[in-house]
Design a protein around this motif. Structure first.
Motif, PDB file in Angstrom:
ATOM      1  N   UNK A  17       2.826   6.360  -7.024  1.00 42.19           N
ATOM      2  CA  UNK A  17       2.866   6.184  -7.895  1.00 42.19           C
ATOM      3  C   UNK A  17       5.246   5.436  -8.142  1.00 42.19           C
ATOM      4  N   UNK A  18       5.319   5.781  -6.848  1.00 41.94           N
ATOM      5  CA  UNK A  18       6.919   5.541  -6.457  1.00 41.94           C
ATOM      6  C   UNK A  18       6.667   3.327  -6.522  1.00 41.94           C
ATOM      7  N   UNK A  19       5.689   3.119  -6.509  1.00 40.20           N
ATOM      8  CA  UNK A  19       5.572   1.530  -5.786  1.00 40.20           C
ATOM      9  C   UNK A  19       4.937   0.992  -4.296  1.00 40.20           C
ATOM     10  N   UNK A  20       5.162   2.054  -3.870  1.00 43.56           N
ATOM     11  CA  UNK A  20       4.046   1.661  -2.505  1.00 43.56           C
ATOM     12  C   UNK A  20       2.223   0.986  -2.584  1.00 43.56           C
ATOM     13  N   UNK A  21       2.333   0.837  -1.427  1.00 42.19           N
ATOM     14  CA  UNK A  21       1.150  -0.381  -2.000  1.00 42.19           C
ATOM     15  C   UNK A  21       0.647  -0.101  -0.163  1.00 42.19           C
ATOM     16  N   UNK A  22      -0.719  -0.184  -0.165  1.00 40.06           N
ATOM     17  CA  UNK A  22      -1.737   0.250   0.387  1.00 40.06           C
ATOM     18  C   UNK A  22      -2.205  -1.903   1.210  1.00 40.06           C
ATOM     19  N   UNK A  23      -1.491  -2.436   1.560  1.00 45.46           N
ATOM     20  CA  UNK A  23      -1.952  -4.056   2.606  1.00 45.46           C
ATOM     21  C   UNK A  23      -3.246  -3.877   3.344  1.00 45.46           C
ATOM     22  N   UNK A  24      -4.436  -4.161   2.859  1.00 45.49           N
ATOM     23  CA  UNK A  24      -5.404  -4.315   4.268  1.00 45.49           C
ATOM     24  C   UNK A  24      -4.990  -5.097   5.668  1.00 45.49           C
ATOM     25  N   UNK A  25      -5.072  -4.892   6.490  1.00 41.57           N
ATOM     26  CA  UNK A  25      -4.830  -5.074   8.200  1.00 41.57           C
ATOM     27  C   UNK A  25      -5.933  -6.417   8.209  1.00 41.57           C
ATOM     28  N   UNK A  26      -5.755  -7.177   9.260  1.00 39.41           N
ATOM     29  CA  UNK A  26      -6.230  -8.260   9.088  1.00 39.41           C
ATOM     30  C   UNK A  26      -7.131  -8.143  10.486  1.00 39.41           C
ATOM     31  N   UNK A  27      -8.755  -8.517  10.703  1.00 35.68           N
ATOM     32  CA  UNK A  27      -9.193  -8.282  11.445  1.00 35.68           C
ATOM     33  C   UNK A  27      -8.863  -9.767  12.782  1.00 35.68           C
ATOM     34  N   UNK A  28     -10.030  -9.551  13.235  1.00 36.60           N
ATOM     35  CA  UNK A  28      -9.477 -10.342  14.972  1.00 36.60           C
ATOM     36  C   UNK A  28      -9.610 -11.632  14.517  1.00 36.60           C
ATOM     37  N   UNK A  29     -11.127 -11.822  13.567  1.00 34.34           N
ATOM     38  CA  UNK A  29     -10.873 -12.590  13.094  1.00 34.34           C
ATOM     39  C   UNK A  29     -10.197 -13.984  11.610  1.00 34.34           C
ATOM     40  N   UNK A  30      -9.253 -13.294  11.322  1.00 33.16           N
ATOM     41  CA  UNK A  30      -8.788 -13.206  10.673  1.00 33.16           C
ATOM     42  C   UNK A  30      -9.052 -13.242   8.790  1.00 33.16           C
ATOM     43  N   UNK A  31     -10.013 -11.968   9.038  1.00 32.27           N
ATOM     44  CA  UNK A  31     -10.686 -11.927   7.217  1.00 32.27           C
ATOM     45  C   UNK A  31      -9.574 -10.640   7.311  1.00 32.27           C
ATOM     46  N   UNK A  32      -9.545 -10.063   6.271  1.00 34.97           N
ATOM     47  CA  UNK A  32      -9.374  -8.717   5.639  1.00 34.97           C
ATOM     48  C   UNK A  32     -10.798  -7.500   6.474  1.00 34.97           C
ATOM     49  N   UNK A  33     -10.076  -6.327   6.460  1.00 39.54           N
ATOM     50  CA  UNK A  33     -10.761  -5.300   6.273  1.00 39.54           C
ATOM     51  C   UNK A  33     -11.154  -4.960   4.993  1.00 39.54           C
ATOM     52  N   UNK A  34     -12.728  -4.090   5.411  1.00 40.17           N
ATOM     53  CA  UNK A  34     -12.893  -3.817   3.634  1.00 40.17           C
ATOM     54  C   UNK A  34     -12.223  -2.615   3.077  1.00 40.17           C
ATOM     55  N   UNK A  35     -11.820  -2.506   1.992  1.00 45.62           N
ATOM     56  CA  UNK A  35     -11.382  -1.176   1.780  1.00 45.62           C
ATOM     57  C   UNK A  35     -11.759  -1.154   0.595  1.00 45.62           C
ATOM     58  N   UNK A  36     -12.030   0.938   0.411  1.00 42.32           N
ATOM     59  CA  UNK A  36     -12.369   1.581  -0.436  1.00 42.32           C
ATOM     60  C   UNK A  36     -12.258   0.425  -2.449  1.00 42.32           C
ATOM     61  N   UNK A  37     -12.962   1.299  -2.713  1.00 39.73           N
ATOM     62  CA  UNK A  37     -11.957   0.788  -4.272  1.00 39.73           C
ATOM     63  C   UNK A  37     -10.901   2.058  -4.713  1.00 39.73           C
TER      64      UNK A  37
END
Length: 113
Positions: A36-56
């Motif tokens: 609500x204050x503007x912070x965000x969650x950015x998914x981390x990258x796997x070793x293969x360069x793809x983003x980690x799956x995150x929940x909805x």
């Protein structure tokens, strides 16, 4: 009488070490307030360069799979990589590769196992 547990939660930005702190019922409530204050969650990258799956939702997202990013860092933040796991499966794969490499070297010398 009822007891309600309250936690002091401090989120640190993974880009600049800015912090967001407060008293919340749990980490999900803290991250929701930070959003609500503007912070965000950015998914981390796997070793293969793809983003980690995150929940909805924030509640479905594992905290070790995301970076907490403050509003100031959001435009320029580069996602971090998750270190590859060194569990039993990786250990066995490494052994198989070493075994194959040694067999090839021995075969070049005329020794077959």
């Amino acid at each position: 009488m009822a007891i309600k547990t309250i936690y002091r939660v401090i989120l640190n930005c993974d880009g600049c070490d800015a912090s967001f702190a407060g008293l919340y019922e749990n980490a999900v409530a803290a991250r929701t307030a930070a959003a609500a204050e503007g912070w965000t969650l950015v998914p981390k990258l796997r070793a293969n360069g793809k983003f980690v799956m995150v929940g909805r939702t924030i509640a479905e997202t594992a905290p070790q799979n995301v970076n907490d990013v403050c509003p100031a860092c959001k435009p320029t933040f580069e996602p971090r990589r998750i270190a590859p796991r060194k569990g039993g499966g990786q250990f066995v794969m490494d052994l198989k590769e070493d075994n194959l490499r040694m067999r090839e070297e021995l075969a070049k010398r005329g020794i077959y196992l």
